[in-house]
Write an enzyme that holds these catalytic residues in place. Structure first.
Site, short mmCIF file in Angstrom:
data_model
loop_
_atom_site.label_atom_id
_atom_site.label_comp_id
_atom_site.label_asym_id
_atom_site.label_seq_id
_atom_site.Cartn_x
_atom_site.Cartn_y
_atom_site.Cartn_z
N ASP A 273 48.65 38.47 43.43
CA ASP A 273 48.03 39.23 42.40
C ASP A 273 48.33 38.85 41.01
OD1 ASP A 273 46.08 41.30 41.39
OD2 ASP A 273 47.78 42.39 40.81
N HIS A 278 48.53 34.37 36.86
CA HIS A 278 48.75 34.58 35.43
C HIS A 278 50.21 34.21 35.15
CE1 HIS A 278 45.60 37.11 35.62
NE2 HIS A 278 46.10 38.46 36.10
N LYS A 377 54.89 46.45 39.28
CA LYS A 377 54.18 47.52 38.69
C LYS A 377 55.11 49.02 38.65
CE LYS A 377 49.55 46.20 40.14
NZ LYS A 377 48.90 45.77 38.72
#
Ligand code: BG6
Length: 527
Positions: A273, A278, A377
């Site tokens: 993810d 990124h 997260k």
């Protein structure tokens, strides 16, 4: 406002057009590389989904209000739900009002450009694609739009190949008079093998120069500013190498959990993810050699070389990588549940929500410099930054009763408070010489008088309309990125960790991540 087809686009009066008011000169900074956006039709697959609501429609409205959309422009939403164009406009209005600066006077004209076609993205041509084709032709004729169409696939990647194939079947992938482009969202495959397969399938219908793989981090101002900072300021380039830089650390820490995305996240996890796209892109921007020109091939050639150099330094997974999963805890004073208690997550899930990785780059400039990447997260606070830590001075002549001089750090801050922070050593006022570390701050908001930087998606959508692929990942970049991380993904997929959950929500991640960097005599910047 002129009717579509008018030659001059006028913004509604009073609308902020990026630093000047309507009627003033058009802002040049908006047109990222100076080329006007082509008149076009954007087709959004997954028009009823979250991405369309939270990013695509607000970004388009923002571009419209800044007078950056071409005058002749229309959007066609395509999805399975039985919506009408009217309903699509109402949903778009709600999201624009909620998500971006609201300009009621601009809304009616913008909304008149939104249309909706109901259809099954995976169905046979007659179940939607043929209607879509007719609607594109109708909208183009009505608004006198040239034959330029781009398809934005805001749908799960498993549907990309099918959509590309169906578009080819109904003759929508090529135009003699204009262009066709395809915008796809990550993850681009789930490992090297599936990424290659996905490319093979898509490239049966679209050529590489028609494909725009979007990574919204590349649309963020600070990411582009890393390039400007490095290559438009001669002061830093001579020290931008292994002789002066001790290490680089990249943090993308989020306070949020997975929200309603369990279905996606359970299969994806943090490496696919966040890291594979990124964080590796951020690392490339901090480390590439100067490209010859700021264009799609030069920049992307250089970023691929970085990943190739990384692939020459294989990761020792036991030593260089740490995975984590959040347990319950408190974030900003609020109690939150652990990952395994989130709705839709398996009770014994071993999906990592945190990763910290140490990488090396085997090339002339960076040999021997470690790169520490971490993302997770439910961490203590939202922080996205690339921090360059310099080596210590060879000799400190000042007395140091408090221990060693803290290192110089240059941090590119993406969130919060986008800007650049330089930490250096100064003399504390008073008798004698006492050394203190202080910071010099460059903040976008102050320097350019903008409260909120523009949405990353807005710039990237504009680039698609301009035919500029510079800030989009090329297939070879994606493949090299998978090669870097595949071994970690495979190991973590195969071997369920026994210690999950291993960090409390609201902390900075598992203890092993601290140890990873501490064992090298360094520490994370938990600023
Ligand atoms: C997305 C990820 O690509 O980036 C999300 O899928 C993540 O999981 C998001 O939350 C972070 O983006 P930003 O711009 O909020 O830092």
């Amino acid at each position: 406002m002129k009717a579509p087809g008018g030659s001059v686009f006028e913004a509604p009066s009073g609308v902020d057009v990026g630093g000047v008011k309507a009627g003033g000169e058009a802002p040049s900074e908006g047109l990222s590389r100076g080329t006007p956006a082509d008149p076009s039709v954007m087709v959004i697959f997954g028009a009823t989904g979250d991405l369309t609501r939270t990013e695509l429609l607000p970004s388009l409205f923002e571009l419209y209000c800044k007078r950056l959309l071409p005058d002749r422009f229309a959007v066609i939403g395509f999805a399975r739900r039985e919506w009408t164009s009217e309903h699509f406009r109402e949903v778009a209005r709600d999201s624009a009002e909620y998500e971006c600066a609201w300009h009621p006077e601009a809304w009616e004209d913008f909304a008149s450009r939104l249309h909706y076609v109901q259809g099954d993205v995976a169905g046979a041509p007659e179940e939607g694609y043929e209607r879509l084709s007719v609607e594109i032709a109708r909208v183009r004729a009505e608004a006198n739009i040239a034959d330029n169409v781009f398809f934005h696939l805001a749908v799960p990647p498993s549907l990309f190949a099918t959509i590309a194939e169906r578009l080819a079947e109904v003759g929508l992938t090529h135009s003699e008079a204009g262009w066709r482009r395809l915008v796809i969202e990550k993850p681009f495959g789930e490992n090297l093998g599936s990424a290659l397969e996905l490319d093979r399938e898509i490239q049966r219908s679209f050529h590489e120069d028609q494909i725009y793989r979007i990574d919204h981090f590349l649309g963020k101002e600070t990411v582009q500013n890393m390039l400007v900072f490095r290559f438009a300021n001669p002061a830093f380039e001579p020290i931008w190498n292994r002789n002066y830089i001790d290490h680089i650390q990249i943090t993308v820490a989020e306070e949020i959990g997975i929200g309603t995305r369990a279905g996606f996240y359970e299969k994806t996890g943090v490496v696919r993810d966040m890291m594979q796209n990124h964080l590796l892109q951020l690392l490339c921007m901090a480390t590439i050699e100067p490209p010859v020109t700021f264009d799609g091939s030069s920049l992307r050639d250089e970023t691929v070389k970085i990943l190739q150099a990384m692939n020459c330094c294989p990761i020792d997974i036991e030593r260089d990588a740490v995975s984590g999963q959040y347990g319950s805890g408190e974030v900003r004073g609020e109690s939150v549940v652990g990952y395994r208690e989130e709705e839709g997550v398996a009770a014994g899930s071993s999906t990592p929500t945190f990763a910290a990785i140490r990488l090396g780059l085997d090339n002339w400039r960076w040999a021997g410099v470690p790169f520490y990447l971490r993302s997770g997260k439910r961490l203590a606070r939202k922080l996205t930054e690339v921090a360059i830590q310099f080596k210590p001075t060879p000799h400190v002549m000042f007395p140091r009763p408090d221990g060693p001089v803290p290192p110089n750090v240059l941090a590119f801050r993406l969130q919060p408070e986008e800007g650049i922070v330089q930490r250096f050593i100064a003399k504390q006022p008073g008798p004698g010489i006492t050394l203190r570390d202080v910071t010099m701050n460059f903040r976008y908001a102050e320097a350019f008088g903008v409260e909120e930087p523009p949405r990353a998606y807005a710039w990237l959508l504009l680039d698609v309309m301009q035919g500029d692929q510079t800030l989009f990942a090329r297939a070879d970049w994606i493949n090299e990125a998978w090669k870097v991380l595949d071994p970690i993904i495979t190991r973590w997929d195969e071997r369920a960790p026994e210690d999950f959950p291993n960090y409390a929500s609201g902390s900075w991640g598992p203890a092993a991540a601290e140890a990873l960097i501490r064992d090298d005599g360094r520490s994370w910047r938990n600023v």
